[in-house]
Design a protein around this motif. Sequence first.
Motif: not given
Length: 110
Positions: A36-37, A39-44, A53-54, A82-86
């Motif tokens: 979750t969130q 949008d915060m990670i994608n900026k960093q 990481w996933k 089989g994956e982590i959803i963003e």
Amino acid sequence: QIDHSMQVNTYFQHIGTFLECVCEYCCTPIILLTATQMDMINKQRTSIEIQNWKKIIHSEAMNQIRSITKRSKSIKKVFILGEIIESSSEEASKSSLETLSTKLVEICRH
């Protein structure tokens, strides 16, 4: 760069505890990991860092599930996507909701 040792060291308190509870209290556990969130990670972080990481987190979850099923007498099978959803409320769109609904259908068909 995201520190691999920090991820592994904090995995259980953020994710592992919940997987233990789900597997303990559900007769047929179905797990969908969601970041979750984003949008915060994608900026960093770069997209490569996020994908790595996933993969690490998903691998830790799979290892934990294997461990749980080995020691459990009642759990025969755990389904984990089989994956982590963003997800991100800031970046919510029709496309992202359609992707999520497709994954939910995949789980229900399992």
